[in-house]
Design a protein around this motif. Structure first.
Motif, PDB file in Angstrom:
ATOM      1  N   LEU A 157       5.659 -10.807   0.478  1.00  0.00           N
ATOM      2  CA  LEU A 157       5.265 -10.463  -0.880  1.00  0.00           C
ATOM      3  C   LEU A 157       3.832  -9.948  -0.848  1.00  0.00           C
ATOM      4  CD1 LEU A 157       5.486 -10.475  -4.010  1.00  0.00           C
ATOM      5  CD2 LEU A 157       4.763 -12.878  -3.945  1.00  0.00           C
ATOM      6  N   VAL A 158       3.615  -8.741  -1.376  1.00  0.00           N
ATOM      7  CA  VAL A 158       2.277  -8.135  -1.407  1.00  0.00           C
ATOM      8  C   VAL A 158       1.812  -8.063  -2.852  1.00  0.00           C
ATOM      9  CG1 VAL A 158       0.880  -6.135  -0.811  1.00  0.00           C
ATOM     10  CG2 VAL A 158       2.827  -6.751   0.635  1.00  0.00           C
TER      11      VAL A 158
ATOM     12  N   ALA B 149      -0.302  -4.465  -4.759  1.00  0.00           N
ATOM     13  CA  ALA B 149       0.314  -3.696  -3.679  1.00  0.00           C
ATOM     14  C   ALA B 149       0.010  -2.208  -3.708  1.00  0.00           C
ATOM     15  CB  ALA B 149       1.832  -3.906  -3.709  1.00  0.00           C
ATOM     16  N   SER B 150      -0.489  -1.674  -4.810  1.00  0.00           N
ATOM     17  CA  SER B 150      -0.710  -0.230  -4.875  1.00  0.00           C
ATOM     18  C   SER B 150      -2.094   0.192  -4.401  1.00  0.00           C
ATOM     19  CB  SER B 150      -0.509   0.269  -6.310  1.00  0.00           C
ATOM     20  OG  SER B 150      -1.505  -0.276  -7.170  1.00  0.00           O
ATOM     21  N   GLY B 151      -2.957  -0.769  -4.074  1.00  0.00           N
ATOM     22  CA  GLY B 151      -4.285  -0.433  -3.570  1.00  0.00           C
ATOM     23  C   GLY B 151      -4.246  -0.053  -2.101  1.00  0.00           C
ATOM     24  N   GLY B 152      -5.427   0.228  -1.540  1.00  0.00           N
ATOM     25  CA  GLY B 152      -5.485   0.676  -0.153  1.00  0.00           C
ATOM     26  C   GLY B 152      -4.947  -0.342   0.826  1.00  0.00           C
ATOM     27  N   VAL B 153      -5.422  -1.596   0.737  1.00  0.00           N
ATOM     28  CA  VAL B 153      -4.926  -2.617   1.664  1.00  0.00           C
ATOM     29  C   VAL B 153      -3.487  -2.971   1.345  1.00  0.00           C
ATOM     30  CG1 VAL B 153      -7.188  -3.592   2.225  1.00  0.00           C
ATOM     31  CG2 VAL B 153      -5.914  -4.490   0.268  1.00  0.00           C
ATOM     32  N   GLY B 154      -3.107  -2.895   0.056  1.00  0.00           N
ATOM     33  CA  GLY B 154      -1.736  -3.228  -0.325  1.00  0.00           C
ATOM     34  C   GLY B 154      -0.714  -2.259   0.240  1.00  0.00           C
ATOM     35  N   LEU B 155      -0.979  -0.945   0.093  1.00  0.00           N
ATOM     36  CA  LEU B 155      -0.041   0.037   0.642  1.00  0.00           C
ATOM     37  C   LEU B 155       0.009  -0.056   2.165  1.00  0.00           C
ATOM     38  CD1 LEU B 155      -0.628   3.262  -1.509  1.00  0.00           C
ATOM     39  CD2 LEU B 155       1.141   1.503  -1.747  1.00  0.00           C
ATOM     40  N   ALA B 156      -1.143  -0.325   2.789  1.00  0.00           N
ATOM     41  CA  ALA B 156      -1.140  -0.514   4.241  1.00  0.00           C
ATOM     42  C   ALA B 156      -0.292  -1.718   4.619  1.00  0.00           C
ATOM     43  CB  ALA B 156      -2.565  -0.687   4.753  1.00  0.00           C
TER      44      ALA B 156
ATOM     45  N   ALA C 194       4.146  -6.216  -5.635  1.00  0.00           N
ATOM     46  CA  ALA C 194       3.815  -6.583  -7.008  1.00  0.00           C
ATOM     47  C   ALA C 194       2.567  -5.837  -7.445  1.00  0.00           C
ATOM     48  CB  ALA C 194       3.588  -8.090  -7.110  1.00  0.00           C
ATOM     49  N   ALA C 195       2.622  -5.262  -8.645  1.00  0.00           N
ATOM     50  CA  ALA C 195       1.484  -4.542  -9.208  1.00  0.00           C
ATOM     51  C   ALA C 195       1.589  -4.603 -10.723  1.00  0.00           C
ATOM     52  CB  ALA C 195       1.439  -3.098  -8.713  1.00  0.00           C
TER      53      ALA C 195
ATOM     54  N   ASP D 282      -2.464 -11.580  -0.354  1.00  0.00           N
ATOM     55  CA  ASP D 282      -3.161 -11.605  -1.640  1.00  0.00           C
ATOM     56  C   ASP D 282      -4.592 -11.087  -1.532  1.00  0.00           C
ATOM     57  OD1 ASP D 282      -4.136 -12.029  -4.152  1.00  0.00           O
ATOM     58  OD2 ASP D 282      -4.034 -14.216  -4.087  1.00  0.00           O
ATOM     59  N   PRO D 283      -4.804  -9.818  -1.909  1.00  0.00           N
ATOM     60  CA  PRO D 283      -6.173  -9.281  -1.974  1.00  0.00           C
ATOM     61  C   PRO D 283      -6.766  -9.362  -3.382  1.00  0.00           C
ATOM     62  CG  PRO D 283      -4.626  -7.494  -2.126  1.00  0.00           C
ATOM     63  CD  PRO D 283      -3.808  -8.758  -2.104  1.00  0.00           C
TER      64      PRO D 283
END
Length: 324
Positions: A144-145, A148-155, A170-171, A214-215
Motif C-alpha cells: 500500500l502506497v 502515491a502520486s508524488g515523486g517517491v510514491g510513483l517510484a 492511495a491519493a 508512508d511519505p
C-alpha cells in the motif's frame, strides 16, 4: 552565474535570483553546468530551517542535478570535461553552475534526458532503499502506497511492480489516481472520498497489506497502520502532511508488525557502495523498460519559488524540475 538564494529562513516567496561568481572546484571536485535540477519536498523544509540539517545562510537550495562537467579540480581523473553526469548535493542545485564531489558523480545514461536524470536519484533512491533494503518486499506480497502520486510514491509503485508485488495506490484526487494507474498501480483508493480502512479491507480480503509506504504522515497514518497485515512492515518515509503522527505502541504488538524508519540520505552517506548498487539496478530496469521517470512540470530559476509552493500545496504529480 545565476543562482536562487535563501538569505533567511522563510517561505518560497523570500527566495531571490542573483548573479554570483563562478564557483571554482577544489581538490576532488568538479564544476557542473547545471541543465536541470530536481525539486523535492525536503527543499521546502530546508529553506524554513525545518530539515534534519541547516546549511549556513545564505545558501542555494537544490540537492539533485544533471548536467555537464565544465571544470576539474585537483586530482580528478575519473571524469572528463564534457561528461554528462548526475550529482547529488547537500545544497546548491538551483543554479546555472554547481560544484560536486567527483567520486559521487553518476554517469548519465544516454537513454535519459537531463530533466529525467535530475528527477531520478532522490525519489527513486529513497523508494528502492525503503522497499528492498528496509522492508524486504517479496513477490506476491501486497504493497500500500500513501501519497502515491508524488515523486517517491510513483517510484514506489513502479519498484513494487518490478519486484512482483500487488500495489494499491492511495491519493487525494481521482486525477492523481489515474496517474498512479498509468504507472502500474493495480488498485486505487481516494482517501478524500473513501474510508481508507474499509477500502483496504475490501481490496485485501480482510488480510491487510504486507508493506505500507508512508511519505505523508498526518491523519492517515494510524488508520493505515490499523489495516496492516500480520507481520507487516510500516515504512516511515516522511511527513508531507506536516504533522508527525503519534501511534499507540500497542498496535505493532497486536499486529506483530514493524515500524521501519527510512532515511535514504544517511544510508547513502554510510553505505555509498550499496546506494550505487541500488541506483545501478534501477538504471538497468529503465533500459529494459521496467521503470520510467514521470516529470510533470518544468520551471525556470525565476520560478523556483512557485515550484516549491506547488510542492508544498501538493499540486504536483511525479517529479518537477528547474531548468536554468
Amino acid at each position: 552565474m545565476q543562482a536562487v538564494v535563501c538569505h533567511a529562513w522563510g517561505t518560497p516567496d523570500t527566495l531571490t535570483v542573483e548573479t554570483q561568481p563562478l564557483p571554482q572546484p577544489g581538490k576532488g571536485e568538479v564544476r557542473l553546468r547545471v541543465r536541470a535540477a530536481g525539486v523535492n519536498f525536503p527543499d521546502t523544509l530546508i529553506i524554513q530551517g525545518k530539515y534534519q540539517f541547516k546549511p549556513p545562510l545564505p545558501f542555494t537550495p537544490g540537492s539533485e542535478v544533471a548536467g555537464e562537467v565544465e571544470a576539474l579540480g585537483e586530482g580528478v581523473e575519473r571524469v572528463q570535461v564534457g561528461d554528462r553526469v548526475i550529482a547529488f548535493l547537500n545544497v546548491g542545485g538551483y543554479a546555472t553552475h554547481a560544484v560536486a564531489q567527483a567520486a559521487q558523480l553518476i554517469p548519465m545514461p544516454p537513454e535519459l534526458s537531463f530533466e529525467q536524470a535530475a528527477a531520478f536519484v532522490l525519489a527513486s533512491g529513497t523508494s528502492y532503499h525503503a522497499l528492498v533494503d528496509r522492508a524486504q518486499l517479496q513477490a506476491g506480497e501486497t504493497l500500500l502506497v500513501l501519497g502515491a502520486s508524488g515523486g517517491v510514491g510513483l517510484a514506489a509503485i513502479q519498484i513494487g511492480k518490478a519486484l512482483g508485488a500487488r500495489v494499491i495506490a492511495a491519493a487525494s484526487r481521482d486525477d492523481k489516481l489515474e496517474i498512479c494507474r498509468q504507472n502500474g498501480a493495480d488498485e486505487t483508493i481516494n482517501y478524500a472520498s473513501e474510508d481508507l480502512r474499509e477500502r483496504v479491507k475490501t481490496l485485501t480480503d480482510g488480510k491487510g497489506p504486507n508493506v505500507i509506504y508512508d511519505p505523508v504522515g498526518g491523519d492517515y497514518a494510524e488508520p493505515a497502520f490499523r489495516s496492516i497485515a500480520w507481520g507487516g512492515r510500516y515504512l516511515v518515509v516522511g511527513f508531507a502532511a506536516g504533522d508527525i503522527p503519534r501511534l499507540p505502541l500497542n498496535l505493532p504488538l497486536l499486529k506483530g508488525a514493524s515500524l521501519v524508519g527510512v532515511f535514504w540520505g544517511e544510508f547513502a552517506r554510510r553505505d555509498p557502495r550499496g546506494n550505487a548498487r541500488n541506483l545501478g539496478t534501477m538504471l538497468e530496469w529503465m533500459k529494459e523498460g521496467r521503470m520510467t521517470l514521470h516529470v510533470s512540470g518544468r520551471y525556470s530559476l525565476e520560478q523556483a519559488g512557485q515550484a516549491l509552493r506547488d510542492m508544498e500545496e501538493r499540486n504536483v504529480t511525479g517529479k518537477v524540475v528547474i531548468v536554468p
